[in-house]
Design a protein around this motif. Structure first.
Motif, PDB file in Angstrom:
ATOM      1  N   PRO A  59     -27.383  -1.585  11.934  1.00 35.54           N
ATOM      2  CA  PRO A  59     -27.402  -0.483  10.965  1.00 35.54           C
ATOM      3  C   PRO A  59     -27.028  -0.944   9.557  1.00 35.54           C
ATOM      4  CG  PRO A  59     -25.512  -0.283  12.443  1.00 35.54           C
ATOM      5  CD  PRO A  59     -26.376  -1.381  12.980  1.00 35.54           C
TER       6      PRO A  59
ATOM      7  N   ILE B 108     -29.151   2.289  19.742  1.00 36.14           N
ATOM      8  CA  ILE B 108     -30.188   2.025  18.749  1.00 36.14           C
ATOM      9  C   ILE B 108     -31.293   3.070  18.894  1.00 36.14           C
ATOM     10  CG2 ILE B 108     -29.745  -0.463  18.734  1.00 36.14           C
ATOM     11  CD1 ILE B 108     -32.312  -0.811  20.379  1.00 36.14           C
ATOM     12  N   ASP B 109     -32.054   3.236  17.826  1.00 33.54           N
ATOM     13  CA  ASP B 109     -33.218   4.124  17.849  1.00 33.54           C
ATOM     14  C   ASP B 109     -34.364   3.397  18.535  1.00 33.54           C
ATOM     15  OD1 ASP B 109     -32.148   6.190  16.412  1.00 33.54           O
ATOM     16  OD2 ASP B 109     -32.705   5.327  14.490  1.00 33.54           O
ATOM     17  N   TRP B 110     -35.069   4.073  19.433  1.00 35.32           N
ATOM     18  CA  TRP B 110     -36.217   3.420  20.059  1.00 35.32           C
ATOM     19  C   TRP B 110     -37.358   3.261  19.071  1.00 35.32           C
ATOM     20  CZ3 TRP B 110     -40.538   6.470  19.860  1.00 35.32           C
ATOM     21  CH2 TRP B 110     -40.342   7.846  19.732  1.00 35.32           C
TER      22      TRP B 110
ATOM     23  N   ALA C 116     -29.994  -2.384   7.655  1.00 32.81           N
ATOM     24  CA  ALA C 116     -31.232  -1.601   7.687  1.00 32.81           C
ATOM     25  C   ALA C 116     -31.061  -0.405   6.755  1.00 32.81           C
ATOM     26  CB  ALA C 116     -31.516  -1.128   9.119  1.00 32.81           C
ATOM     27  N   PRO C 117     -32.138   0.252   6.396  1.00 39.09           N
ATOM     28  CA  PRO C 117     -32.004   1.441   5.547  1.00 39.09           C
ATOM     29  C   PRO C 117     -31.186   2.531   6.219  1.00 39.09           C
ATOM     30  CG  PRO C 117     -34.250   0.670   5.492  1.00 39.09           C
ATOM     31  CD  PRO C 117     -33.554  -0.113   6.567  1.00 39.09           C
ATOM     32  N   PHE C 118     -30.724   3.458   5.397  1.00 36.11           N
ATOM     33  CA  PHE C 118     -29.797   4.494   5.841  1.00 36.11           C
ATOM     34  C   PHE C 118     -30.517   5.601   6.599  1.00 36.11           C
ATOM     35  CE2 PHE C 118     -26.845   8.040   5.057  1.00 36.11           C
ATOM     36  CZ  PHE C 118     -25.653   7.444   5.386  1.00 36.11           C
ATOM     37  N   THR C 119     -31.747   5.886   6.213  1.00 43.60           N
ATOM     38  CA  THR C 119     -32.456   7.013   6.813  1.00 43.60           C
ATOM     39  C   THR C 119     -33.421   6.525   7.878  1.00 43.60           C
ATOM     40  OG1 THR C 119     -34.271   6.898   5.241  1.00 43.60           O
ATOM     41  CG2 THR C 119     -32.410   8.278   4.640  1.00 43.60           C
ATOM     42  N   ARG C 120     -33.768   7.419   8.785  1.00 39.53           N
ATOM     43  CA  ARG C 120     -34.681   7.066   9.859  1.00 39.53           C
ATOM     44  C   ARG C 120     -36.080   6.719   9.324  1.00 39.53           C
ATOM     45  NH1 ARG C 120     -32.811  10.172  14.929  1.00 39.53           N
ATOM     46  NH2 ARG C 120     -31.082   8.757  14.569  1.00 39.53           N
TER      47      ARG C 120
ATOM     48  N   SER D 207     -34.864  13.065  -1.703  1.00 39.53           N
ATOM     49  CA  SER D 207     -34.677  14.355  -1.040  1.00 39.53           C
ATOM     50  C   SER D 207     -33.414  15.046  -1.519  1.00 39.53           C
ATOM     51  CB  SER D 207     -34.622  14.148   0.469  1.00 39.53           C
ATOM     52  OG  SER D 207     -33.532  13.331   0.803  1.00 39.53           O
TER      53      SER D 207
ATOM     54  N   ASP E  20     -33.814   2.656   0.233  1.00 38.81           N
ATOM     55  CA  ASP E  20     -32.806   3.725   0.255  1.00 38.81           C
ATOM     56  C   ASP E  20     -32.878   4.578  -0.996  1.00 38.81           C
ATOM     57  OD1 ASP E  20     -31.794   3.378   2.732  1.00 38.81           O
ATOM     58  OD2 ASP E  20     -30.078   2.164   2.129  1.00 38.81           O
TER      59      ASP E  20
ATOM     60  N   ILE F 277     -33.570   8.290   0.036  1.00 40.44           N
ATOM     61  CA  ILE F 277     -32.423   9.196   0.139  1.00 40.44           C
ATOM     62  C   ILE F 277     -32.375  10.097  -1.069  1.00 40.44           C
ATOM     63  CG2 ILE F 277     -29.935   9.407   0.249  1.00 40.44           C
ATOM     64  CD1 ILE F 277     -29.880   6.659   1.503  1.00 40.44           C
TER      65      ILE F 277
ATOM     66  N   ARG G  73     -36.049   3.346   7.870  1.00 43.23           N
ATOM     67  CA  ARG G  73     -36.010   2.245   8.846  1.00 43.23           C
ATOM     68  C   ARG G  73     -37.397   1.905   9.353  1.00 43.23           C
ATOM     69  NH1 ARG G  73     -30.847   4.618  11.908  1.00 43.23           N
ATOM     70  NH2 ARG G  73     -29.448   4.328  10.153  1.00 43.23           N
TER      71      ARG G  73
ATOM     72  N   VAL H 183     -34.074  -3.289   1.227  1.00 40.31           N
ATOM     73  CA  VAL H 183     -33.362  -2.104   1.712  1.00 40.31           C
ATOM     74  C   VAL H 183     -32.812  -1.222   0.580  1.00 40.31           C
ATOM     75  CG1 VAL H 183     -31.305  -1.353   2.977  1.00 40.31           C
ATOM     76  CG2 VAL H 183     -32.898  -2.962   4.013  1.00 40.31           C
TER      77      VAL H 183
END
Lengths: 390, 330
Positions: free
Chosen positions: B249, B193-195, B252-256, B305, B298, B302, B259, B294
């Motif tokens: 994941p 997981i992302d901290w 949750a959203p796809f991009t950091r 960009s 997204d 997403i 999230r 979400v």
């Protein structure tokens, strides 16, 4: 957490280049060239066996690396099958005949380009684009980059060539600079891992110039050639030697003697592997090229001018494509050098996908082990077809 | 013997596969299961066992092909973690069945479900079987509750050590917040997981606890909860949610960056539920409410960009030539 770095697996980085026992048969892929020999003809090492049609835009040459006989000229079985090949049986020359050595300092650009064309020098990092065409860009070039940032895992042949034959590479670089009129030359060795040895990233790293989507390096005043291309250019011009051999890396857990080896162009994958003590029963997959962007190979697949390596990877080294459901972890987007949301672009195609260079990083990190590159290729084909119609 | 590989692209892989990630999650949830057994006895193990078995069974019935990826075990464990320690065994079974059948498969299957299956099961069961859910430890009016989040006026304030050891915990998941922290740090260390996600959620919770004006229930029954970030972080399922629910994941959203928006939103919902509704905890509501945003997040983050990437600057040159121009690995 930063995007995952592709591991190097550069086991052979310190293995000096060795000569393999030359093969007794080579298969020269000649693609759209026309055969210049017939079946049964005797050929010498260096004889032209195929060349482009006189009116072709990009002139190519293929030379026999063996002295022997043409035993077959195969026709492509299908459009997707292997390309046309000239098969030659014979033996490698024991000694190359001494040719007059040219002094590079006195040569004109035209002379360099003619030598490159006649020697059949092509890009040796995979794409095999004729070097004499690349060195006649038609726009001002101020810098030639010799790309030694081979970022594919396992592959170390360019690294070794640079370590052992740097003067030849530098000579090739100066010839290329003279041919395009550049004042600056750079030899790069990258440390950023795959896919950052790709030329657009190298240009950005070295010169800080960005190549816009759909443009070529020459549009920002740069020509990038591979290390072994530069070396071949040196041999073509200074020694008048055609492109007959290259250095490859042979590696993989099924290979007893991994290392870097000089092989004649057209050597079969099976011959190279056998010479290196392959245990075929332990090999899960054979690859011509690197494990990220190379092609899966058979024992008879020829090693072309652009093939950097031959890998016999064991079951523990490869991964099956299981095509599980996407868990939307976002790693494909995170790791993509262009930040493309790959799985979403496959569901909802968008022209942004056309900038994808198929480096394979997304598939490498995909938790669902989906065949993303297959998907990308087919979506890109649809997008291109749509654009042609529209 | 060698085989040709049908697919193109790399033959090597990072090794971070779905089953591997699920195994990481199971390993990280294991300390929580142990802690809850230590704290609540064998009843907790029974709930875990029933929840996992039901989830695996339902998953195998719905999708045999992917049933071995370990995701059902994870769902079962998370469902159990959201159960009160006093829950009857059938509540755990019903929770897993709702999570897997409805939350996961009916809503699209692994990877396509919008809502966190375990949060959905918990919220539905709180509505459908309130008696089994709340009695006797919890009441929604806060009067007879034993959890600090619902503690009555006059009860002695709890210390941080008490909170870390979960001496006032109610659900299996917060039996011992230390265990949740250990599991969460394991997931971060394994890069599963992302901290940033737990940090962002917990940070936003702390901030909101300080700045939001507390509602009537808090002021009337548990004033010590007002403006007390530590009590909100270490209580209820806050930590569990931060490390094990918002990090799913799929939901949750796809991009950091997306999230981070998502967990800030979840923190806001959590605090709104705690401060202004009769529900003392609120993380399950918050997760579902944040999940609902979400697709919107997204779409904004997403395609914004990507759209710019595909402007008019499109290849003038045939890309065959592009690829053919020594674009190889160098």
């Amino acid at each position: 957490m930063a995007a995952m770095k592709i591991p190097g697996y550069k086991h052979c980085a310190d293995s000096p280049i060795q000569q393999l026992l030359p093969p007794e048969r080579v298969r020269l892929p000649i693609a759209e060239m026309l055969p210049a020999v017939d079946v049964g003809d005797r050929v010498e090492a260096g004889t032209v066996v195929a060349r482009s049609a006189p009116d072709a835009e990009w002139q190519r040459r293929a030379h026999s690396p063996l002295t022997g006989r043409v035993v077959a000229i195969s026709e492509p079985a299908s459009e997707e099958g292997p390309t046309r090949e000239v098969v030659i049986e014979g033996r490698a020359p024991t000694e190359t005949s001494a040719r007059p050595h040219l002094d590079a300092a006195t040569l004109s650009a035209d002379r360099i380009l003619t030598c490159a064309r006649d020697a059949g020098v092509v890009g040796m990092s995979g794409a095999q684009f004729p070097t004499h065409v690349k060195l006649r860009p038609g726009v001002p070039i101020d810098c030639v980059i010799v790309n030694g940032s081979e970022s594919e895992p396992f592959i170390t042949c360019d690294h070794r060539v640079l370590a052992e034959h740097r003067h030849e590479v530098e000579c090739g670089m100066h010839l290329a600079m003279r041919a395009v009129g550049a004042t600056r030359g750079e030899i790069t060795t990258g440390r950023r891992g795959h896919p950052f040895g790709q030329e657009r990233f190298v240009i950005s790293d070295v010169l800080g110039r960005d190549v816009p989507d759909g443009r070529l390096p020459k549009d920002v005043g740069v020509v990038v050639i591979n290390v072994q291309t530069a070396r071949a250019l040196h041999h073509a011009v200074c020694d008048r030697e055609p492109l007959l051999e290259r250095v490859i890396t042979v590696d993989g857990s099924a290979v007893a003697s991994p290392g870097n080896y000089t092989v004649p162009i057209g050597t079969e994958v099976g011959h190279a592997l056998t010479q290196c003590g392959v245990r075929l029963d332990e090999a899960a997959v054979l690859v011509a090229g690197g494990p990220m962007m190379g092609e899966s190979a058979g024992l008879e697949t020829p090693i072309g001018p652009g093939t950097g390596g031959v890998l016999a990877l064991g079951h523990g080294q490869i991964s099956d494509l299981l095509d599980r459901p996407c868990v939307r972890c976002g790693e494909c987007m995170e790791s993509c050098p262009f930040g493309l949301p790959v799985v979403l672009l496959l569901e909802e195609p968008n022209e942004a996908l056309l900038q994808c260079i198929e480096c394979g990083v997304c598939q490498f990190v995909c938790a669902a082990q989906r065949p993303l590159i297959d998907g990308i290729r087919s979506v890109k084909a649809e997008l291109r077809a749509g654009r042609r119609q529209g | 013997m060698t085989r040709g590989r049908s697919g193109a692209g790399p033959v090597i892989h990072s090794g971070r596969t779905t089953p591997r990630l699920m195994a990481h999650a199971v390993a990280a949830l294991a300390p929580i299961a142990l802690a809850s057994t230590w704290r609540f006895g064998t009843a907790a193990s029974v709930l875990f066992g029933v929840a996992i078995a039901t989830a695996m069974l339902c998953d195998a019935v719905c999708d045999r092909r992917n049933a071995n990826d370990g995701s059902a075990v994870v769902i079962g464990m998370i469902v159990a973690c959201l159960m009160p320690a006093t829950a009857p065994w059938w509540l755990a079974a019903a929770g897993s069945a709702i999570a897997v059948l409805l939350g996961k498969h009916a809503l699209g299957g692994l990877g396509r479900n919008l809502f966190n299956p375990a949060a959905l099961a918990r919220v539905l069961l709180m509505g459908l079987a309130p008696a089994a859910f709340f009695s006797p430890l919890w009441t929604i009016d806060g009067r007879t509750a034993a959890t600090p989040l619902a503690k009555e006026l006059g009860a002695s304030p709890v210390t941080v050590v008490d909170l870390l050891l979960g001496l006032d915990s109610v659900t299996l998941g917060d039996a011992m917040p230390v265990a949740v922290l250990v599991g969460g740090l394991v997931l971060i260390a394994l890069r599963t997981i992302d901290w940033q996600v737990p940090l962002c959620y917990l940070g936003a919770i702390s901030l909101l606890a300080l700045v939001l004006p507390p509602g009537e229930r808090i002021v009337g029954h548990a004033p010590w909860l007002a403006g007390n970030p530590m009590a909100h972080l270490l209580n209820g399922s806050t930590l569990f949610c931060a490390f094990f629910m918002l990090t799913d994941p799929v939901t949750a959203p796809f991009t950091r960056p997306g999230r981070l928006v998502f967990c800030t939103l979840a923190a806001a919902y959590t605090m709104v539920v705690r401060y202004y509704t009769p529900y003392p905890d609120g993380v399950a509501f918050a997760v579902l409410l944040a999940n609902a945003s979400v697709p919107f997040i997204d779409r904004k983050m997403i395609w914004g960009s990507v759209g710019r990437g595909a402007s008019d600057e499109l290849p003038a040159v045939d890309s065959q030539y592009l690829a053919g121009d020594e674009g190889g690995q160098g």
